[in-house]
Every structure is written in C-alpha cells, then in structure tokens.
Design a protein around this motif. Structure first.
Motif, PDB file in Angstrom:
ATOM      1  N   GLY A  82       0.752  -1.209  -0.193  1.00  0.00           N
ATOM      2  CA  GLY A  82       0.154   0.009   0.108  1.00  0.00           C
ATOM      3  C   GLY A  82       0.706   1.256  -0.055  1.00  0.00           C
ATOM      4  O   GLY A  82       1.866   1.336   0.318  1.00  0.00           O
ATOM      5  N   ASP A  89      -5.552   0.499  -0.030  1.00  0.00           N
ATOM      6  CA  ASP A  89      -5.674   1.631   0.907  1.00  0.00           C
ATOM      7  C   ASP A  89      -6.349   1.710   1.934  1.00  0.00           C
ATOM      8  O   ASP A  89      -6.939   2.903   2.577  1.00  0.00           O
ATOM      9  CB  ASP A  89      -6.094   2.577  -0.345  1.00  0.00           C
ATOM     10  CG  ASP A  89      -7.555   2.446  -0.776  1.00  0.00           C
ATOM     11  OD1 ASP A  89      -8.127   1.390  -0.253  1.00  0.00           O
ATOM     12  OD2 ASP A  89      -8.158   3.126  -1.641  1.00  0.00           O
ATOM     13  N   THR A  90      -6.724   0.437   2.545  1.00  0.00           N
ATOM     14  CA  THR A  90      -7.348   0.404   3.853  1.00  0.00           C
ATOM     15  C   THR A  90      -6.698  -0.541   4.782  1.00  0.00           C
ATOM     16  O   THR A  90      -5.521  -1.170   4.453  1.00  0.00           O
ATOM     17  CB  THR A  90      -8.789  -0.104   3.636  1.00  0.00           C
ATOM     18  OG1 THR A  90      -9.559   0.279   4.995  1.00  0.00           O
ATOM     19  CG2 THR A  90      -8.667  -1.395   3.162  1.00  0.00           C
ATOM     20  N   ASN A  91      -7.079  -0.988   6.028  1.00  0.00           N
ATOM     21  CA  ASN A  91      -6.546  -1.676   6.860  1.00  0.00           C
ATOM     22  C   ASN A  91      -6.683  -3.004   6.350  1.00  0.00           C
ATOM     23  O   ASN A  91      -7.708  -3.464   6.066  1.00  0.00           O
ATOM     24  CB  ASN A  91      -6.929  -1.552   8.185  1.00  0.00           C
ATOM     25  CG  ASN A  91      -6.417  -2.412   9.270  1.00  0.00           C
ATOM     26  OD1 ASN A  91      -5.742  -3.344   8.891  1.00  0.00           O
ATOM     27  ND2 ASN A  91      -6.792  -2.175  10.455  1.00  0.00           N
ATOM     28  N   GLU A  95       2.004   4.433   1.671  1.00  0.00           N
ATOM     29  CA  GLU A  95       1.898   4.957   2.875  1.00  0.00           C
ATOM     30  C   GLU A  95       1.145   4.397   3.647  1.00  0.00           C
ATOM     31  O   GLU A  95       0.549   4.883   4.552  1.00  0.00           O
ATOM     32  CB  GLU A  95       1.769   6.650   2.879  1.00  0.00           C
ATOM     33  CG  GLU A  95       2.622   7.282   2.083  1.00  0.00           C
ATOM     34  CD  GLU A  95       4.154   7.559   2.839  1.00  0.00           C
ATOM     35  OE1 GLU A  95       4.324   6.679   3.833  1.00  0.00           O
ATOM     36  OE2 GLU A  95       5.039   8.114   2.158  1.00  0.00           O
ATOM     37  N   ASN A  96       0.817   2.899   3.568  1.00  0.00           N
ATOM     38  CA  ASN A  96      -0.178   2.257   4.401  1.00  0.00           C
ATOM     39  C   ASN A  96       0.915   1.422   5.443  1.00  0.00           C
ATOM     40  O   ASN A  96       1.488   0.252   4.915  1.00  0.00           O
ATOM     41  CB  ASN A  96      -1.013   1.192   3.466  1.00  0.00           C
ATOM     42  CG  ASN A  96      -1.952   0.583   4.493  1.00  0.00           C
ATOM     43  OD1 ASN A  96      -1.934   0.441   5.514  1.00  0.00           O
ATOM     44  ND2 ASN A  96      -2.816  -0.004   3.565  1.00  0.00           N
ATOM     45  N   ARG A  97       0.818   1.782   6.635  1.00  0.00           N
ATOM     46  CA  ARG A  97       1.640   1.045   7.757  1.00  0.00           C
ATOM     47  C   ARG A  97       1.076  -0.271   8.124  1.00  0.00           C
ATOM     48  O   ARG A  97       1.780  -0.823   8.989  1.00  0.00           O
ATOM     49  CB  ARG A  97       2.041   2.091   8.696  1.00  0.00           C
ATOM     50  CG  ARG A  97       2.956   3.025   8.270  1.00  0.00           C
ATOM     51  CD  ARG A  97       3.207   4.321   9.580  1.00  0.00           C
ATOM     52  NE  ARG A  97       4.374   5.160   9.157  1.00  0.00           N
ATOM     53  CZ  ARG A  97       4.385   6.066   8.184  1.00  0.00           C
ATOM     54  NH1 ARG A  97       3.459   6.422   7.501  1.00  0.00           N
ATOM     55  NH2 ARG A  97       5.680   6.738   8.197  1.00  0.00           N
ATOM     56  N   GLU A  98       0.090  -0.572   7.956  1.00  0.00           N
ATOM     57  CA  GLU A  98      -0.453  -1.865   8.043  1.00  0.00           C
ATOM     58  C   GLU A  98      -0.085  -2.858   6.986  1.00  0.00           C
ATOM     59  O   GLU A  98      -0.323  -4.046   7.192  1.00  0.00           O
ATOM     60  CB  GLU A  98      -2.060  -1.969   8.384  1.00  0.00           C
ATOM     61  CG  GLU A  98      -2.354  -1.411   9.806  1.00  0.00           C
ATOM     62  CD  GLU A  98      -1.905  -2.480  10.764  1.00  0.00           C
ATOM     63  OE1 GLU A  98      -1.708  -3.671  10.610  1.00  0.00           O
ATOM     64  OE2 GLU A  98      -1.986  -1.887  12.058  1.00  0.00           O
ATOM     65  N   ALA A  99       0.299  -2.396   5.848  1.00  0.00           N
ATOM     66  CA  ALA A  99       0.619  -3.453   4.688  1.00  0.00           C
ATOM     67  C   ALA A  99       1.932  -4.153   4.869  1.00  0.00           C
ATOM     68  O   ALA A  99       2.788  -3.521   5.685  1.00  0.00           O
ATOM     69  CB  ALA A  99       0.580  -2.515   3.421  1.00  0.00           C
ATOM     70  N   ARG A 148       5.124  -1.261   2.218  1.00  0.00           N
ATOM     71  CA  ARG A 148       4.638   0.325   2.230  1.00  0.00           C
ATOM     72  C   ARG A 148       5.565   0.951   1.440  1.00  0.00           C
ATOM     73  O   ARG A 148       6.832   1.029   1.588  1.00  0.00           O
ATOM     74  CB  ARG A 148       4.721   0.784   3.631  1.00  0.00           C
ATOM     75  CG  ARG A 148       4.483   2.238   3.710  1.00  0.00           C
ATOM     76  CD  ARG A 148       4.500   2.977   4.780  1.00  0.00           C
ATOM     77  NE  ARG A 148       5.825   3.117   5.502  1.00  0.00           N
ATOM     78  CZ  ARG A 148       6.426   4.268   5.383  1.00  0.00           C
ATOM     79  NH1 ARG A 148       6.072   5.422   4.787  1.00  0.00           N
ATOM     80  NH2 ARG A 148       7.484   4.462   5.971  1.00  0.00           N
TER      81      ARG A 148
END
Length: 838
Positions: free
Chosen positions: A710, A771-773, A712-716, A719
């Motif tokens: 993702g 782009d989501t959790n 800037e997705n820190r749960e991916a 990132r």
C-alpha cells in the motif's frame, strides 16, 4: 642517521591520487594481465618476464594470500567480488582523494560516481579530445555538416558548462599528434583538419595535428579564464613526439603563462627534461604516476630522483595512474610510498635534505601539493580519519595501540542472527590474524537461539573447520573502549575460496548478480526498535522490566534516556554510521534509532555495529538493550523495518521518471518490488527467524500480517514511501515490515535482493495497492505465515531462492529454524531468555 620517523611519516600520509582512470566490471573484456604491464597485443606474451611484472604479481598475490600466478589471483578476484576486492585494495592504499580522467575507453567501466563508494573525495578530470569527439559524433545544431565555426561554438559552450563539475583538463596530444603544439594554428589548417577527421571514420577519432592544436588552444583559453589546471600526457608511446621539451612554444606563449600545467607520467623516459622545465617555468608541475609502479625497482627510484634533480619538492605530485582494476591503485600507492622513502632517505644521506625537511617533502609530494594545485577540499590529517569520511566510503583500517591491553574483536553473525566474536591481542592480529584469520568450527553456522550446538537438520557438525578472515575495510576503533577495535569477518575454506554458508559472501554474490544482469545497486536503511530494561529483584527472583513507561514519541521518555542517546549517537557517528532520527516508541521502555540508507552491503555491516553500540552503551548505564521481536506478549513488538531502493550510476531509479506512472514507481522499481511481494512468505523464514517473531507479526500492529502492499499504508506488509522533498506522487523506496532484530542482516538483504531479481527476470507485475487496513479486507488477501513452521515450509518449496542463495545455505537455515520450532513448542517459557541473546 635514523630514518624511522621518515618511514612512519610516509606510511601515515593519506594519499591524494591526482591522476587515474575508471575501474571496470569483473566481466569486462579488459585483460587482467594488463594490470601488470603497459604492453598490448603480441607484446603481452613477453610481459610476464619483465622485472616489474614479476614483482607486482607477487605483491598482489601477497595481498590476497593466494598463489603467485595470474590464474590463482583471477580465481580469487571472482570469488571475492569487485566491491570487496576494491575495498581491500583502497583500504591498503589509503587514498583520501582521487582525480579520474574518465575519457579512457574501457569496456564496462564504472562511472566516476561509483568510485565514491571507496574514496571520500572523487574529482573529474576532463579529457578535451574525448569531449571534442563526442561533440563531432553528434548532429550539428543546424542539421548541416559541421564547420569549424559551429564546432568551435559547440565545444567552447560545452566546455564552459562543464567547468563547475571538473577539477582539471587533460590532453593526450602526445600520442595523437605530438607535443610540438602550435598555439597560433590558423583557422584554415584547423578547418582542413576537421574535414579530414570527419571523412575518415564514422566514429570520430581526432588525430589531425592542426585540429588537435586548435582544440588545445581553445581549451587553454578556458583554463586561463577559470584558473583550471591542464594535465598533459608526456613520455611513453611515440617517444619522437612526446618529449616535453617540445612544449616550450606553448610554455612561452604570453597568453597562457599563468595557466598551470602538470606533466604526467614523470615524462618517462624524459624525466630529466621534465625536471628542467619545472625548474625554469613557474607554471610547470610534475606527476610521477605510471613510472611508479610500472618500472623496475631501480627504474622507479631513478626516475623520481631525476625529477628532483632540479624540480622543487613543492612541484612534484603523486598519482597511481590506476586504471581498469583496483590492483593498479594498490600497486601505485604501495610502491610510491616505498620509492619516496628511498629517494628522500638518499637525499638525507647525501646532505641535500635534513630529516625534517625530508618528512615535509614527503607530505608535500604525496598529498599537500595536489590539494593546493587542484584546490581540493579534503582533510588528509591522519590523526582523525574517522570523522571526515562519509558512511558509504569508509575504507580505512584504524590504528590501535599495540600493547598487551589492546584487543581486536573479530565478529560474525550466525544463521540464527546472533552476533558472536573471537578476541585476539592486537599484536597477534597484526602479525597473523589479519591475513590468515582464525579457525572456526563448521558447527558455528548451525547453532540455534537456545543452544550453542548445531541443529541436526542443518547438516553442520563439529567436524571440519573454516577460516574466519577479517575484512579490514570494516575495522573500527570501539567508541566505548578506546583500547579495543572490532572487525567483521568473512568465512573462507582457504584463502580465496569462500564457504557456502558465509552470510557476507552470500550478499556479495547476489549483489553481483543484480549488478551484472541489470546494472543496478540496491540501497537499504534499517529502523532499529529495541527495549531498554532494568534489572529488579522480586520475591527473591531476578527479573528485567522496562526502565520507563512513557508513550509513543514521549518527550519525558526521551528525557529519561537522553544520557544514553548522548553516547549512542556520537558512537555511531564515529563509526561513520548515519543516523536519521531517534525517538521513544509505543512500547514501555521501547525506542527506535533509524539509520540512513546506503548500499546494501554497508547497510548490513552498519546494522551489526549499531546493535553492538546500543547494547554496549546501555550496559554501561546498567541497562539491558534487547532487540528481541516480542519482549512482552502484552506489549508492542520490536521490528527492524528495512527500506529498499534501487540505484544506477549514482541515481535512485526506483521513482518513475514523471508523474504519469500509476503508482509513482519506475517499471524497474515495480518489477523488483513485485518479486519481493511474491516471495514474501518464503522470505519470512529469514526476516523473522524465531517462533517469537510471529507473536509480533499480527494484524493492527504495524507489522504487515497480510500479503499486500500500500501507498504509505503502515499496516501493509510492504509500504511505498514518498518522503518529504520527493515530487508529488513519486515513490523513492519501499519498506518491508516483517524484518525484526533477530535477523541476520546480510542474509535478510540477500534474500530480499534475490526475490527482487526474480521479479526483474520475470517482469512481475504488482497487484492493486491496498488503501485501507488489510485486516478489514482479510477475506480478499492471503495471510502471511502465522508461524515459523509455515514460513520454513514456504522457503523449502521456493526453488528460485534456493538457486540464488545456494542449496547448502538454505538447508542450514531451514534446519536451524525447524530446531527452533521444536524446542519452543515444548518450552514456551524459554523465549523469555531471548533478551540475553538479541
């Protein structure tokens, strides 16, 4: 007379190499034999019987600890890899500044920027004939044929535009048309020369004397205007044309009497003539590269002595004239120190110089003259070498006082990610270990986190021994105890033959594949999360608890640890490890130190030393620093997130070239990252090597539990990052969340790089970003391995990674991991002891 002081002064000077050429790739068509001889063609068959060839071959064999033969040395070079052997040669040479004439045509030569990996300062010398040929190979500005006027305008404009990027100009007129330069050449003669050159060949090679004289005169005008020195090739090749005495017309032209000129190569065999010119003309300086080390021992000394017959010691300069191979730099530097000592010693004996005058002359000749002549901004003080070299170019072996209290730690990281060392006294290190290494059992790479013995399925036992050989380019003075130093080691079966299980060699080998196949270099930067724990006694039992309990980025938490960081950060800087930021993390007593990015090999080395620094400084303050992935099952875990980018010719090629890319990445960047994403389940077995690692990798903990990427997705799990300063929408690097503090950094970067190589080979494409959790769309995603067993199973099935990393090493890795799984499943409480190992 005692000459020990002179010898020590010469040995301690950091050299300024004022004239050299590009190094080439190992697979270049350039014949390695030409490292030892200027001969070409059929003449090369006689070269091995020359005095200098025999001597220099022995010198290089001794450097590598190999047999004295071209075949043995070439085999060693292939095993070591270009980056390591260049580090070794430059480490021994101790060159602090390097000026490169990049106009020499060499197959697969590295650009000027590449050399900055090994030398703190690299300047460019512009060869004027090459520039002119490049211009004439282009279409003329108005699409018509070149005329002298259109060429003159293009040449002068191009030369003026390049002035800010160069330190000097250079001409090779000596072996094109001769040194009898006519600085008043007519336009008619030059025009006729241009017509002749353009008619002769499709790819222009300028050999016409009238045109060369004209180009040189134009260049002298630019050099005069900008106070640029001009290097002039003299001597060798066509001796009828290359005698520097031919230059008197040029030297006496009033227009150019302020233009500083250096005669290269000791003007050999016209060294006496060059000395005369330097003594008569204030603008003439001398350089003795090529004569040293290509002449016999007597010839080298004789040539330099002839230069000093009349010339001022303030006007003679050192260079290696290194080219194509790093060994030419090593030989030039080594023999120059020896020759200068012999020459100046004899000058003292003969009464020409006092001892102090000789020492001063040595420093002038080997560095200070060139610094002043070329206006180089470099510090050559040998007393503080650590402070002036950037992290990526540290190549210098520090001096450690040799007495009974001086020790050297020889460090390696095993398959389970534990950092281990053998310690020897400095005297023994310098006498033997630095060359021959230390014996180490095969079992050392089969050890687990719970037992100092080999895992059965690793196939490694206590039978057999390897050599733990120091990589001297990594030797550092230990900041927290100045009486010791530390050095990282390679694992060899014997000199020149790497062991299949060596982590550093594995990374080196995969790095070479990426470079050779795609001309790419991978950069990496690690974020180090760790806990600071204090020892307490509860109900008569010893325990470790967080030394403070503040929240994420708490100022009070930082304040509590400030004294420690005031030691950690300077210690890292003294090791030339760049620190970008540090702060309190989310866990109680947890902190993070983020390192700057650098080439992968240095990034892995830096991580090893960073862990050493943090643990040791914490211990000084009565605390225990631990990088264990999940110190407390009820608190946040500790990762070692790694940021990856791809570089070519000194530029980051991971971002897209413009904003038209869908994801802000170049096609190279996307394919590489797609390979990493595809192989991520297998990679887990190396990046997250403990059962405890999987207690950390859980949804909603910023640790990347699902196989996705993702922006800037820190749960991916991966990132993509666009840090401040990057153009809108463009991605400069990607972050892998799974990596933790129990990993072997060299193996981690090797397996990441191997996965990326597969992506490039197969042109893999990325799926759509999340782009989501990811936990909110878990049904549409693959869950990454939830246990070490699952990761090991994935790795065992991944034949691509077996091929790139090596079957024997992969068997050892999976064998150790299986032993970890079995032990901790039976002893779940034993993971609490991991804080003492990581």
């Amino acid at each position: 007379m005692e000459f020990k002081e002179l010898k020590e002064a010469i040995d301690q000077v950091e050299l300024v190499d004022a004239h050299a050429h590009n190094i080439v790739s190992l697979d270049s068509s350039f014949p390695f034999i030409r490292t030892f001889s200027e001969a070409t063609g059929d003449s090369l068959s006689f070269a091995p019987h020359s005095l200098s060839f025999k001597r220099n071959l022995r010198e290089v064999a001794q450097l590598y600890g190999s047999e004295v033969s071209l075949e043995a040395i070439e085999k060693h070079r292939q095993t070591l890899g270009l980056h390591s052997l260049t580090s070794k040669c430059f480490n021994e040479a101790r060159i602090s500044a390097l000026l490169i004439d990049d106009g020499l045509k060499l197959d697969k030569k590295h650009d000027t920027e590449w050399h900055r990996n090994f030398v703190p300062y690299v300047g460019r010398v512009l060869r004027i004939e090459t520039l002119a040929e490049q211009i004439l190979d282009e279409e003329s500005p108005d699409d018509s044929s070149w005329t002298l006027d259109s060429f003159t305008k293009a040449f002068v404009e191009r030369l003026n535009s390049l002035v800010p990027e160069i330190v000097a100009l250079k001409t090779i007129a000596a072996y094109r048309s001769g040194l009898d330069i006519d600085t008043h050449v007519s336009k008619e003669v030059a025009e006729n020369g241009l017509v002749e050159v353009l008619q002769a060949e499709k790819l222009v090679r300028i050999g016409n004397k009238g045109l060369i004289d004209y180009i040189l005169t134009l260049s002298l005008e630019v050099a005069e205007r900008y106070d640029l020195p001009l290097q002039i090739h003299t001597g060798d090749l066509d001796l009828r044309l290359s005698n520097p005495l031919h230059l008197r017309t040029l030297l006496e032209d009033k227009r150019f009497e302020k233009c500083r000129i250096v005669l290269l190569h000791a003007s050999y065999p016209f060294s006496k003539e060059a000395s005369y010119l330097s003594s008569v003309y204030p603008q003439v300086f001398l350089d003795f590269g090529l004569a040293v080390p290509k002449l016999s021992a007597h010839g080298m000394v004789s040539s330099v002595k002839e230069l000093l017959h009349l010339a001022s010691t303030k006007k003679v300069m050192f260079s290696t004239d290194g080219y194509a191979t790093p060994e030419t730099y090593y030989l030039g530097a080594k023999k120059a120190r020896e020759v200068i000592f012999l020459v100046l010693r004899d000058a003292c004996v003969g009464g020409d110089l006092s001892l102090m005058e000789a020492i001063d002359a040595a420093k002038d000749i080997l560095s200070r003259n060139a610094i002043a002549f070329y206006n180089i901004d470099v510090d050559t003080s040998s007393s503080i070498p650590q402070s002036r070299i950037s992290p990526k170019s540290q190549i210098e072996e520090p001096h450690v006082q040799e007495d009974s209290s001086s020790f050297v730690r020889v460090i390696w990281v095993d398959t389970s990610g534990q950092q281990r060392c053998r310690v020897v006294q400095a005297q023994r290190f310098n006498r033997s270990v630095k060359k021959n290494g230390i014996g180490l059992t095969h079992a050392s790479m089969g050890m687990t986190s719970f037992y100092d013995g080999p895992a059965e399925e690793s196939k490694l036992t206590g039978i057999g021994e390897i050599r733990l050989v120091p990589d001297l380019s990594t030797k550092r003075i230990i900041p927290w105890t100045k009486q010791e130093s530390m050095v990282l080691a390679d694992m060899l079966l014997k000199p020149g033959e790497a062991w299949d299980y060596c982590p550093r060699e594995t990374l080196r080998r995969v790095t070479n594949v990426l470079k050779d196949e795609f001309d790419l270099v991978m950069n990496a930067g690690f974020e180090n999360e760790f806990y600071l724990l204090k020892n307490v006694v509860r109900e008569g039992k010893e325990d470790y608890v967080p030394f403070e309990v503040g929240p994420y980025c708490s100022t009070s938490s930082y304040d509590a640890a400030a004294k420690i960081f005031h030691e950690i950060i300077p210690a890292l800087e003294s090791l030339n490890i760049a620190v970008e930021q540090f702060h309190a993390e989310s866990g109680k007593g947890q902190f993070e130190v983020s390192l700057g990015h650098t080439i992968a090999f240095h990034a892995a080395d830096n991580l090893v030393y960073t862990r050493e620094v943090i643990r040791s400084v914490a211990r000084k303050h009565g605390l225990l620093a631990t990088f264990v992935p999940k110190y407390d099952l009820c608190d946040i875990g500790s990762g070692s997130h790694v940021h990856i980018s791809l570089w070519k010719n000194g530029e980051n090629v991971f971002p897209a070239s413009d904003e038209s890319s869908a994801h802000g990445m170049s096609s190279i960047g996307e394919e590489f990252m797609a390979g990493v994403l595809f192989h991520l389940p297998s990679i887990f077995a190396v990046l997250a090597p403990l059962p405890n690692s999987y207690d950390r990798i859980q949804p909603n903990t910023f640790s990347g539990a699902f196989q996705c990427w993702g922006k800037e997705n820190r749960e991916a799990a991966i990132r993509t990052a666009s840090p401040p300063g990057a153009p809108d929408g463009l991605v400069t690097n990607f972050e892998i969340k799974a990596c933790d503090g129990s990993t072997n950094p060299h193996l981690s970067l090797a397996i990441i790089m191997a996965a990326g190589i597969d992506g490039l080979r197969r042109h893999l494409q990325l799926p759509d970003p999340i782009d989501t959790n990811p936990a909110d769309v878990a049904a549409t995603l693959n869950r990454l391995p939830e246990t070490l067993s699952e990761a090991v199973e994935a790795l065992e099935k991944d034949k691509v990674l077996h091929e790139l990393l090596g079957q024997n090493l992969l068997v050892a890795i999976t064998g150790v991991r299986k032993a970890e799984v079995q032990y901790y499943s039976k002893n779940p409480g034993a993971s609490k002891q991991l804080i003492h190992r990581y």
